[in-house]
Design an enzyme around this catalytic site. Structure first.
Site, PDB file in Angstrom:
ATOM      1  N   CYS A 137     -33.531   1.544  14.278  1.00 27.71           N
ATOM      2  CA  CYS A 137     -34.539   0.581  13.840  1.00 27.71           C
ATOM      3  C   CYS A 137     -35.939   1.101  14.141  1.00 27.71           C
ATOM      4  CB  CYS A 137     -34.330  -0.742  14.559  1.00 27.71           C
ATOM      5  SG  CYS A 137     -32.625  -1.300  14.468  1.00 27.71           S
ATOM      6  N   ARG A 163     -36.606   4.254   9.009  1.00 30.26           N
ATOM      7  CA  ARG A 163     -35.630   4.215  10.112  1.00 30.26           C
ATOM      8  C   ARG A 163     -34.541   3.173   9.875  1.00 30.26           C
ATOM      9  NH1 ARG A 163     -37.643   6.757  14.830  1.00 30.26           N
ATOM     10  NH2 ARG A 163     -36.095   5.640  16.046  1.00 30.26           N
ATOM     11  N   TRP A 169     -31.802  -1.588  11.054  1.00 33.83           N
ATOM     12  CA  TRP A 169     -30.602  -1.004  10.463  1.00 33.83           C
ATOM     13  C   TRP A 169     -29.448  -1.633  11.231  1.00 33.83           C
ATOM     14  CZ3 TRP A 169     -26.367   1.990  11.859  1.00 33.83           C
ATOM     15  CH2 TRP A 169     -25.666   2.573  10.787  1.00 33.83           C
ATOM     16  N   ASN A 220     -34.160  -1.593  19.474  1.00 34.01           N
ATOM     17  CA  ASN A 220     -33.546  -0.488  18.729  1.00 34.01           C
ATOM     18  C   ASN A 220     -32.432   0.069  19.605  1.00 34.01           C
ATOM     19  OD1 ASN A 220     -32.975   1.781  17.161  1.00 34.01           O
ATOM     20  ND2 ASN A 220     -34.578   2.998  18.147  1.00 34.01           N
ATOM     21  N   GLY A 221     -31.252   0.279  19.042  1.00 29.81           N
ATOM     22  CA  GLY A 221     -30.158   0.862  19.822  1.00 29.81           C
ATOM     23  C   GLY A 221     -28.964  -0.072  19.866  1.00 29.81           C
ATOM     24  N   GLU A 261     -24.541  21.465   1.112  1.00 24.19           N
ATOM     25  CA  GLU A 261     -25.788  20.695   1.181  1.00 24.19           C
ATOM     26  C   GLU A 261     -26.167  20.139  -0.197  1.00 24.19           C
ATOM     27  OE1 GLU A 261     -27.591  19.268   3.176  1.00 24.19           O
ATOM     28  OE2 GLU A 261     -29.651  19.195   2.462  1.00 24.19           O
ATOM     29  N   LYS A 298     -26.664  16.149  -0.899  1.00 20.77           N
ATOM     30  CA  LYS A 298     -27.880  15.553  -1.480  1.00 20.77           C
ATOM     31  C   LYS A 298     -27.515  14.604  -2.620  1.00 20.77           C
ATOM     32  CE  LYS A 298     -30.278  15.998   0.971  1.00 20.77           C
ATOM     33  NZ  LYS A 298     -30.102  16.675   2.208  1.00 20.77           N
ATOM     34  N   GLU A 356     -25.692  11.364  -1.331  1.00 21.92           N
ATOM     35  CA  GLU A 356     -26.455  10.366  -0.588  1.00 21.92           C
ATOM     36  C   GLU A 356     -27.525   9.680  -1.409  1.00 21.92           C
ATOM     37  OE1 GLU A 356     -28.501  11.589   3.002  1.00 21.92           O
ATOM     38  OE2 GLU A 356     -29.084  13.483   2.132  1.00 21.92           O
ATOM     39  N   HIS A 406      -7.099  28.263  -3.948  1.00 21.02           N
ATOM     40  CA  HIS A 406      -6.207  27.645  -2.957  1.00 21.02           C
ATOM     41  C   HIS A 406      -6.153  26.135  -3.148  1.00 21.02           C
ATOM     42  CE1 HIS A 406      -5.917  31.525  -0.978  1.00 21.02           C
ATOM     43  NE2 HIS A 406      -7.228  31.623  -1.132  1.00 21.02           N
ATOM     44  N   LYS A 409     -32.760   6.868   8.279  1.00 26.97           N
ATOM     45  CA  LYS A 409     -33.276   8.213   8.528  1.00 26.97           C
ATOM     46  C   LYS A 409     -32.755   8.786   9.844  1.00 26.97           C
ATOM     47  CE  LYS A 409     -35.836  11.804   7.725  1.00 26.97           C
ATOM     48  NZ  LYS A 409     -35.184  12.789   6.837  1.00 26.97           N
TER      49      LYS A 409
HETATM   50  O1  M6R Z   1     -32.423  13.913  12.408  1.00 29.05           O
HETATM   51  P1  M6R Z   1     -31.241  14.816  12.302  1.00 29.05           P
HETATM   52  O2  M6R Z   1     -31.580  16.148  11.703  1.00 29.05           O
HETATM   53  O3  M6R Z   1     -30.492  14.975  13.599  1.00 29.05           O
HETATM   54  O4  M6R Z   1     -30.257  14.098  11.289  1.00 29.05           O
HETATM   55  C1  M6R Z   1     -28.972  14.599  11.056  1.00 29.05           C
HETATM   56  C2  M6R Z   1     -28.353  13.943   9.841  1.00 29.05           C
HETATM   57  O5  M6R Z   1     -28.201  12.571  10.054  1.00 29.05           O
HETATM   58  C3  M6R Z   1     -29.215  14.144   8.589  1.00 29.05           C
HETATM   59  O6  M6R Z   1     -29.405  15.501   8.309  1.00 29.05           O
HETATM   60  C4  M6R Z   1     -28.549  13.469   7.374  1.00 29.05           C
HETATM   61  O7  M6R Z   1     -27.366  14.130   7.047  1.00 29.05           O
HETATM   62  C5  M6R Z   1     -29.530  13.458   6.204  1.00 29.05           C
HETATM   63  N1  M6R Z   1     -29.636  12.139   5.665  1.00 29.05           N
HETATM   64  C6  M6R Z   1     -29.147  14.363   5.109  1.00 29.05           C
HETATM   65  O8  M6R Z   1     -30.068  14.359   4.073  1.00 29.05           O
END
Ligand code: M6R
Length: 626
Positions: free
Chosen positions: A2, A30, A85, A112-113, A495, A499, A502, A518, A621
C-alpha cells in the site's frame, strides 16, 4: 504494497488535503483497489471541537476524489492518506483505510503490510467488547492504538505500547483528534521515509509521496517510531530509546515521477531506457579505466574468495538474474545459480561465507526477496543488493549495494528497471572478473567500452518501433503468443511473455528454443504467433544456426514467425514473417536490445485492447507481502 502519506503544516487551510491527495496519486502504483484520507479538524475552524474527518472509497483514487468533491472537508493542518492493495478483506469501502479506534473513534490509522498475529489480537479485543467494522488486520492496530491513547494521552507513547505486540510487517501512521499538528508513524519490515520541509513535514512509503514539496528525506531504520509536527520530527526505537534515521537528498524531481508527455508511465519508462542504462554505467571506472564500485562494503579479499553466486529475485528481476548468470559465469568462471527468492528461502539452501547471494529488486521492498536476503545472512553468506530505490529495505539489509540509476519506475510492468538491473549485473560480473584476474580480466575493458555504446543502440531500437507498433495493434485480438530464445535470449523470451501476460492478459509462454522438440512444438498450429529471439551471429557453439533451424521447424508447422535479429543477419529472412531488427553487439550484451521490441509490443497490444497499462488488474508495483 500500500501507499502511505502523512502531512503536518502550519496553517489550517486545504493544503493538508492537497498534499495527501497529490502524494496518493504518485503512490497509486503501490496499490489501487481503494483509497482513503483522514484529517484532524480543529475547534478554531469548525466551531464544534476537535475531530477526525475521514473519507474512503473502494476502487481507484478517482473514486475517492469524487467523494471528497461531493462533501465539504473541514480545513486542517494534519492529514494522512492511504492507497490500498488488499490482503485481509476484499477491496470494499469498509475495508479501505483509514480505520478508526479509541473512545469516540477519535483516532485514525493507516497501514501497509500484514499483521500476522491479528487473529489472536482481534479475539482479545472482541472478548473485551470491541466492535469491528472491517475484515482487515489494520483495524486491530487502530483499536489497539486508540485504546492505548485513551489510557496514556500521548500518541507516540500509544504507538510504542502497541508495536511491540504486532508480528509481521507494517508501517503504521496515526492521527488523533486530541493531537492536532501531529502524525506518528512506525515501521517494521516495511518502508517509511520522512520528508523534511520548512515549517511543515511529511511522511511517505517512499519519497514520491512528497517529492513535489521537498527533497530532504530521512529514511527510518528498522523498528523505529517517528513523530512529525510542523516544527520538526523525532525518532525513537520501539524500546523508547532516542534514534536517528538516515538523512539524504533526493536527486530526482517531481517531473521524473510524472508522465512527461507520454500516454502512460510504461511508455515513458520504455523510452527512458537509454538514460537508465547510461546512468547506471556512470562513475564505474577510475582514471585508468579499471572498474570501481563505490557502494561496496564487502572487502576485495572476501570477494576474491567467493566460490559460488546465487542470484535471488522475483518476476522480471529474476529474469535479469538469468541473463546475468550467462555473463558472470563466462567472465568469472564462478558457478552462478538463479533462485526465485520465495523458493530459495524455504528450500533449505546451502550457503556459507564463500557464497555471494546477489538480490535483485527494483523496489528494494519485495518481501520474498527481503526474506531470502535475511536467510542468506543467517547462513553466513555475503549479500549484495542490486536495487533501484535508495533507502529501501533490501539494500539496508545487505552487506553491499550496487544501485541502478534508472530513476523512479512507476508502471507496474518493469521495463527500465529490467535493463538497468542487467547493466548492473554486467558491471558486477566485470568487477569480479577484474578482481580474480585471468583471461576475462583483460576483456573487461573492451566489454565496458561496448557497454557504454549500448544506450545509443537502445535508442536506435526505439527509433525503429513503427512496424512493431503496427503489428501489436493488428494483433489486438490474439489469444496466445509464444516466445522462443536460446542462451541469453531464453530469459528474454520469458520476460517478453511476462510483459504480455501482465498488461495484456493474453496467454503467453516463453520457452528455451532447444526445448521445442521436447514438448512445446505440439502447441504450434497454423497462424500461431511466435516471437523468436535469434542469438547474435557471433554467439559460440553455432547457436545462431540452431535457432534458425528452430524457426524453420515451427514455420513448417504453420507458425507466424516474428524474428528479432541483429542487423546484417540474413539467415533468418527466408523463414521469418516479420524481421525486427536491432543493432549488433556482443552476444552477451544483446538482451539490452532484444527486450525492447517485446516491451513495445506488449505496451501497444494492451493499449489497443483499451487496458490500463500502468495499473494492470490484480497487481501492485511492490509486492511487500509474502
Ligand atoms: O521490485 P522488484 O524488482 O523486487 O519486483 C519484483 C517483481 O515483483 C517484478 O519484477 C514484477 O514481476 C513486475 N511486475 C514485472 O513487470
Amino acid at each position: 504494497m500500500c501507499g502511505i502519506v502523512g502531512y503536518v503544516g502550519p496553517s489550517t487551510d486545504d493544503k493538508a488535503l492537497q498534499v495527501v491527495m497529490e502524494g496518493l496519486a504518485r503512490l497509486e502504483y503501490r496499490g489501487y483497489d481503494s483509497a482513503g484520507v483522514a484529517l484532524v479538524t480543529e475547534a478554531a475552524q469548525n466551531g464544534a471541537g476537535n475531530g477526525v474527518q475521514s473519507e474512503k472509497r473502494a476502487g481507484k483514487l478517482e473514486n475517492l476524489r469524487g467523494a471528497l468533491y461531493a462533501r465539504e472537508m473541514a480545513p486542517s493542518r494534519t492529514a494522512i492518506g492511504h492507497t490500498r492493495w488488499a490482503t485481509h478483506g476484499g477491496p470494499t469501502d469498509g475495508n479501505a483505510h483509514p480505520h478508526r479506534g479509541g473512545d469516540g473513534d477519535r483516532l485514525a490509522l493507516i497501514h501497509n503490510g500484514i499483521i500476522e498475529n491479528f487473529h489472536a489480537l482481534k479475539k482479545e479485543l472482541l472478548a473485551e467488547g470491541v466492535d469491528f467494522d472491517s475484515e482487515t488486520d489494520t483495524e486491530v492496530a487502530a483499536k489497539l492504538v486508540g485504546r492505548e491513547y485513551d489510557r496514556l494521552g500521548d500518541l507516540t507513547e500509544a504507538m510504542r505500547a502497541v508495536v511491540g505486540r504486532l508480528e509481521g510487517a507494517f508501517t503504521l501512521l496515526a492521527v488523533h483528534a486530541d493531537s492536532p499538528g501531529t502524525v506518528v508513524g512506525a515501521r517494521r519490515n516495511s518502508p517509511l521515509v520522512v520528508g523534511v520541509g520548512d515549517g511543515e513535514n511529511y511522511l511517505g512509503s517512499d519519497v514520491a509521496a512528497f517529492i513535489g514539496y521537498t527533497r530532504h528525506a530521512v529514511e527510518l531504520g528498522q523498528d523505529q517510531i517517528v513523530t512529525i509536527t510542523p516544527d520538526g520530527y523525532e525518532v525513537i526505537g520501539f524500546d523508547g530509546s532516542p534514534a536517528q534515521g538516515n538523512a539524504y537528498e533526493v536527486t530526482w524531481d517531481a517531473a521524473a515521477a510524472e508522465k512527461g508527455g507520454y500516454e502512460t508511465f510504461m511508455e515513458k519508462e520504455i523510452y527512458e531506457q537509454p538514460h537508465a542504462v547510461a546512468d547506471t554505467l556512470l562513475g564505474r571506472t577510475d582514471e585508468e579505466g579499471r572498474l570501481v564500485l563505490d557502494d561496496m562494503r564487502i572487502s576485495e579479499e572476501q570477494l576474491s574468495r567467493v566460490d559460488r553466486i546465487v542470484m535471488v529475485a522475483c518476476g522480471t528481476a529474476a529474469y535479469s538474474g538469468m541473463v546475468a548468470k550467462y555473463a558472470i559465469e563466462h567472465w568469472t568462471r564462478i558457478p552462478v545459480e538463479v533462485a526465485l527468492a520465495h523458493e530459495f528461502r524455504y528450500s533449505d539452501p546451502i550457503a556459507d561465507e564463500r557464497t555471494l547471494v546477489v538480490s535483485i529488486s527494483q523496489s528494494g521492498e519485495t518481501m520474498d526477496t527481503l526474506m531470502a536476503v535475511k536467510h542468506a545472512r543467517e547462513l553466513g553468506a555475503l549479500t549484495l543488493s542490486i536495487c533501484n530505490t535508495h533507502g529501501s529495505t533490501i539494500p539496508r539489509e545487505s552487506d553491499a549495494v550496487l544501485y541502478t540509476h534508472a530513476g523512479p519506475e512507476v508502471a507496474v510492468a518493469s521495463t527500465k528497471g529490467f535493463t538497468a538491473q542487467i547493466t548492473a549485473a554486467y558491471i558486477l560480473g566485470l568487477y569480479l572478473a577484474q578482481l580474480r584476474g585471468g583471461t576475462y580480466a583483460d576483456e573487461a575493458q573492451a566489454v565496458m567500452r561496448e557497454l557504454r555504446g549500448l544506450p545509443d543502440k537502445i535508442q536506435t531500437v526505439l527509433d525503429r518501433m513503427e512496424r512493431v507498433i503496427e503489428i501489436a495493434r493488428f494483433m489486438a485480438d490474439t489469444r496466445s503468443v509464444l516466445f522462443l530464445g536460446r542462451h541469453v535470449g531464453y530469459p528474454i523470451a520469458l520476460e517478453g511473455a511476462l510483459k504480455l501476460k501482465e498488461i495484456a492478459y493474453i496467454h503467453a509462454e516463453g520457452f528455451a528454443a532447444g526445448e521445442l522438440k521436447h514438448g512445446p512444438i505440439a502447441l504450434i498450429e497454423p497462424g500461431q504467433p511466435v516471437f523468436v529471439i535469434a542469438p547474435g551471429t557471433a554467439t559460440p557453439h553455432d547457436l545462431h544456426k540452431k535457432v534458425v533451424s528452430n524457426i524453420q521447424e515451427i514455420r513448417a508447422r504453420g507458425a507466424r514467425t516474428l524474428v528479432i535479429a541483429e542487423d546484417g543477419d540474413e539467415d533468418v529472412v527466408p523463414f521469418a514473417d516479420e524481421v525486427i531488427r536491432v543493432p549488433a553487439s556482443l552476444p552477451l550484451l544483446m538482451p539490452l536490445l532484444t527486450i525492447v521490441p517485446l516491451q513495445v509490443f506488449a505496451l501497444h497490444l494492451a493499449s489497443a485492447k483499451g487496458l490500463d497499462v500502468d495499473q494492470p488488474r490484480n497487481l501492485a508495483k511492490s509486492v511487500t507481502v509474502e
